[in-house]
Design a protein around this motif. Structure first.
Motif, PDB file in Angstrom:
ATOM      1  N   UNK A  76     -69.610 136.234 -75.224  1.00  0.00           N
ATOM      2  CA  UNK A  76     -69.980 136.044 -73.819  1.00  0.00           C
ATOM      3  C   UNK A  76     -70.225 134.561 -73.538  1.00  0.00           C
ATOM      4  N   UNK A  77     -70.754 133.859 -74.528  1.00  0.00           N
ATOM      5  CA  UNK A  77     -71.114 132.467 -74.318  1.00  0.00           C
ATOM      6  C   UNK A  77     -69.976 131.500 -74.642  1.00  0.00           C
ATOM      7  N   UNK A  78     -68.894 131.986 -75.283  1.00  0.00           N
ATOM      8  CA  UNK A  78     -67.839 131.078 -75.729  1.00  0.00           C
ATOM      9  C   UNK A  78     -67.182 130.314 -74.577  1.00  0.00           C
ATOM     10  N   UNK A  79     -66.841 130.968 -73.439  1.00  0.00           N
ATOM     11  CA  UNK A  79     -66.275 130.178 -72.327  1.00  0.00           C
ATOM     12  C   UNK A  79     -67.223 129.072 -71.871  1.00  0.00           C
ATOM     13  N   UNK A  80     -68.518 129.394 -71.847  1.00  0.00           N
ATOM     14  CA  UNK A  80     -69.502 128.377 -71.462  1.00  0.00           C
ATOM     15  C   UNK A  80     -69.577 127.244 -72.466  1.00  0.00           C
ATOM     16  N   UNK A  81     -69.445 127.582 -73.765  1.00  0.00           N
ATOM     17  CA  UNK A  81     -69.488 126.552 -74.790  1.00  0.00           C
ATOM     18  C   UNK A  81     -68.275 125.636 -74.702  1.00  0.00           C
ATOM     19  N   UNK A  82     -67.103 126.222 -74.439  1.00  0.00           N
ATOM     20  CA  UNK A  82     -65.895 125.409 -74.288  1.00  0.00           C
ATOM     21  C   UNK A  82     -66.009 124.524 -73.055  1.00  0.00           C
ATOM     22  N   UNK A  83     -66.511 125.115 -71.962  1.00  0.00           N
ATOM     23  CA  UNK A  83     -66.697 124.327 -70.736  1.00  0.00           C
ATOM     24  C   UNK A  83     -67.711 123.214 -70.951  1.00  0.00           C
ATOM     25  N   UNK A  84     -68.699 123.465 -71.811  1.00  0.00           N
ATOM     26  CA  UNK A  84     -69.725 122.448 -72.059  1.00  0.00           C
ATOM     27  C   UNK A  84     -69.147 121.217 -72.759  1.00  0.00           C
ATOM     28  N   UNK A  85     -68.054 121.404 -73.547  1.00  0.00           N
ATOM     29  CA  UNK A  85     -67.390 120.260 -74.174  1.00  0.00           C
ATOM     30  C   UNK A  85     -66.847 119.309 -73.105  1.00  0.00           C
ATOM     31  N   UNK A  86     -66.190 119.881 -72.094  1.00  0.00           N
ATOM     32  CA  UNK A  86     -65.665 119.056 -71.004  1.00  0.00           C
ATOM     33  C   UNK A  86     -66.799 118.528 -70.127  1.00  0.00           C
ATOM     34  N   UNK A  87     -67.848 119.335 -69.983  1.00  0.00           N
ATOM     35  CA  UNK A  87     -69.007 118.892 -69.212  1.00  0.00           C
ATOM     36  C   UNK A  87     -69.640 117.673 -69.872  1.00  0.00           C
ATOM     37  N   UNK A  88     -69.750 117.713 -71.213  1.00  0.00           N
ATOM     38  CA  UNK A  88     -70.315 116.583 -71.945  1.00  0.00           C
ATOM     39  C   UNK A  88     -69.461 115.340 -71.799  1.00  0.00           C
ATOM     40  N   UNK A  89     -68.121 115.504 -71.872  1.00  0.00           N
ATOM     41  CA  UNK A  89     -67.229 114.361 -71.678  1.00  0.00           C
ATOM     42  C   UNK A  89     -67.363 113.803 -70.268  1.00  0.00           C
ATOM     43  N   UNK A  90     -67.625 114.697 -69.317  1.00  0.00           N
ATOM     44  CA  UNK A  90     -67.854 114.247 -67.944  1.00  0.00           C
ATOM     45  C   UNK A  90     -69.083 113.357 -67.835  1.00  0.00           C
ATOM     46  N   UNK A  91     -70.082 113.635 -68.665  1.00  0.00           N
ATOM     47  CA  UNK A  91     -71.281 112.798 -68.679  1.00  0.00           C
ATOM     48  C   UNK A  91     -70.983 111.411 -69.229  1.00  0.00           C
ATOM     49  N   UNK A  92     -70.005 111.326 -70.138  1.00  0.00           N
ATOM     50  CA  UNK A  92     -69.600 110.014 -70.648  1.00  0.00           C
ATOM     51  C   UNK A  92     -68.880 109.227 -69.551  1.00  0.00           C
ATOM     52  N   UNK A  93     -68.066 109.939 -68.753  1.00  0.00           N
ATOM     53  CA  UNK A  93     -67.324 109.288 -67.667  1.00  0.00           C
ATOM     54  C   UNK A  93     -68.263 108.835 -66.564  1.00  0.00           C
ATOM     55  N   UNK A  94     -69.177 109.738 -66.169  1.00  0.00           N
ATOM     56  CA  UNK A  94     -70.077 109.407 -65.057  1.00  0.00           C
ATOM     57  C   UNK A  94     -71.384 110.165 -65.229  1.00  0.00           C
ATOM     58  N   UNK A  95     -72.479 109.431 -65.188  1.00  0.00           N
ATOM     59  CA  UNK A  95     -73.795 110.042 -65.306  1.00  0.00           C
ATOM     60  C   UNK A  95     -74.815 109.164 -64.589  1.00  0.00           C
TER      61      UNK A  95
END
Length: 358
Positions: free
Chosen positions: A37-56
Motif C-alpha cells: 500500500x505504501x510502495x507508490x508513496x515511497x516511489x513518489x517520495x524519491x521524486x519528492x525528495x529530488x524536488x526539494x533539491x531543485x527548489x525548497x
C-alpha cells in the motif's frame, strides 16, 4: 576480442544479479506483500525528495535530502559492487585484456546502468526540460556528485566513507545546496589522497565478551550497513512527521518493524560464526554462556533502537507490540533461520490488522 570481453562482462553481471535477487527474494516478497500500500508513496517520495533539491524554502532541507540520497546510494551500490566489478573473476579479466582501460570502461557502463537513484534523477531532469533545468544547476551538479561518489565507492570506498563522515559533521554549517555539493566533491577529491588504513594485527585473550567485540571489528560492514539503513529509515519517518503528521502513526510502526528485521537477522550471521567455534567453547564449558551473551547483546540493540524511535517519533501501544516480537525473532534466528521471515511477517501483519480494526 573486446566484443567478447564486453559480452562476458554483461553475462557475468546478469548472473551475479540473478544470484543476488535469489538471495533477497524472500525479503523483497515480504516487504512488497506487507507494505505494498505504501510502495507508490515511497516511489513518489524519491521524486519528492529530488524536488526539494531543485527548489525548497529551506537550504538546510535541500542539503539534508542530498546527503540522504548519497548515503542511500552508497548502500545500494555496495550491494551491487561485486556484480558490477565481477569481483570473483577480476584476475581472469586482466588475463584476457589487451588494455586495462576496457576493464574500467565496462565497470563504469555497468555502474551507470544499475544506478537506480541516478536514473531517477535523470528522469526528473528530462521531465523538467532544458529551460527549467537551466534554472536549477544544482540538479546537474547533484547528478555529477552521484557519479563521482559512485565511482569512488567502486575503487576507493574508504574515500567515500571519509567524505560522507566529514560532510555529515559540516551538514548544518553550509548556507546553500550549491556550496554543499561543491564542498563534498572537493572533500572526495581530497580524501582520495588519505593513505589506506590497514587493520592492526591484534593479539587478545578470548573470553565470552571479547569474542563478540572482535567479531564486530572483523565484520564491521555488517554493522555499518544496518546502522546506516536504520538511520535512513528513522530520518524518513522524521521527515514524514514534519510533512505529513497524519500518516506518521502508520509509517512509524513500519519503520520500527523494518529496523527490527535488520538487526534480528544479524543473529543469523553471528550464530553462524558461533557454530564454527562451537567445539572450542564446549571444550571450555562456556558454549551456553557465549550464546547467551550473543542473545543479550542483540536484544539490547533492538531495545535501544526501539527507545530511540519512541523518543524521536512518539510511543504508542502498537510500538509496544513490536517490541514483544523481538524474542520470537531472536529465537527463530538462532534455531530456525528459515522461519524468521515468516515470523516477522506474521507478527507485523498481526500488528497492522489490530491497528486497523481498533
Amino acid at each position: 576480442m573486446m566484443t567478447h570481453f564486453y559480452r562476458y562482462r554483461y553475462q557475468a553481471f546478469k548472473a551475479e544479479l540473478k544470484e543476488l535477487v535469489n538471495q533477497l527474494n524472500q525479503f523483497i516478497l515480504m516487504i512488497t506483500t506487507l507494505f505494498y500500500i505504501f510502495l507508490p508513496g515511497l516511489i513518489a517520495s524519491l521524486f519528492f525528495g529530488l524536488g526539494k533539491i531543485v527548489q525548497s524554502d529551506s537550504a538546510l532541507v535541500s542539503i539534508q535530502v542530498a546527503f540522504a540520497y548519497l548515503l542511500l546510494q552508497t548502500l545500494l551500490i555496495t550491494v551491487l559492487k561485486p556484480a558490477i566489478l565481477d569481483s570473483r573473476h577480476r584476475c581472469f579479466q586482466i588475463s584476457i585484456l589487451l588494455s586495462i582501460r576496457h576493464q574500467y570502461l565496462a565497470d563504469i557502463v555497468l555502474l551507470l546502468a544499475s544506478h537506480a537513484l541516478l536514473i531517477t534523477t535523470m528522469i526528473l531532469a528530462l521531465a523538467m526540460g532544458p529551460q527549467k533545468l537551466s534554472q536549477a544547476p544544482q540538479l546537474l551538479l547533484f547528478m555529477l556528485t552521484q557519479v563521482s561518489f559512485a565511482v569512488g565507492l567502486l575503487y576507493r570506498p574508504q574515500t567515500v566513507i571519509w567524505a560522507l563522515f566529514i560532510a555529515f559533521i559540516l551538514l548544518w554549517w553550509t548556507s546553500s545546496i550549491m556550496q554543499f555539493l561543491v564542498g563534498i566533491n572537493l572533500l572526495l577529491g581530497g580524501c582520495w589522497f588519505i593513505p589506506k588504513l590497514n587493520s592492526p594485527n591484534l593479539t587478545y585473550s578470548i573470553n565470552i565478551w571479547s569474542f563478540w567485540l572482535y567479531y564486530a571489528l572483523a565484520h564491521y560492514w555488517a554493522l555499518i550497513w544496518r546502522a546506516t539503513a536504520t538511520f535512513l529509515v528513522l530520518w524518513a519517518a522524521m521527515i514524514i512527521q514534519t510533512m505529513r503528521p497524519d500518516l506518521l502513526h502508520w509509517y512509524i510502526l513500519a519503520a520500527v518493524l523494518i529496523n527490527q528485521l535488520w538487526w534480528s537477522t544479524l543473529m543469523i550471521e553471528t550464530n553462524q560464526q558461533l557454530q564454527e567455534t562451537r567445539l572450542f567453547w564446549e571444550s571450555l564449558g562456556k558454549y551456553k554462556k557465549v550464546f547467551r551473551v550473543q542473545t543479550v547483546l542483540l536484544s539490547l540493540i533492538c531495545i535501544v533502537l526501539w527507545c530511540f524511535s519512541g523518543l524521536f517519533l512518539g510511543f504508542d501501544i502498537y510500538m509496544s507490540g513490536a517490541l514483544l516480537s523481538v524474542p520470537i525473532l531472536m529465537y527463530c534466528a538462532a534455531n530456525k533461520p528459515k522461519l524468521i521471515a515468516v515470523a516477522w511477517a506474521a507478527s507485523s501483519i498481526t500488528l497492522f490488522v489490530i491497528k486497523v480494526i481498533t
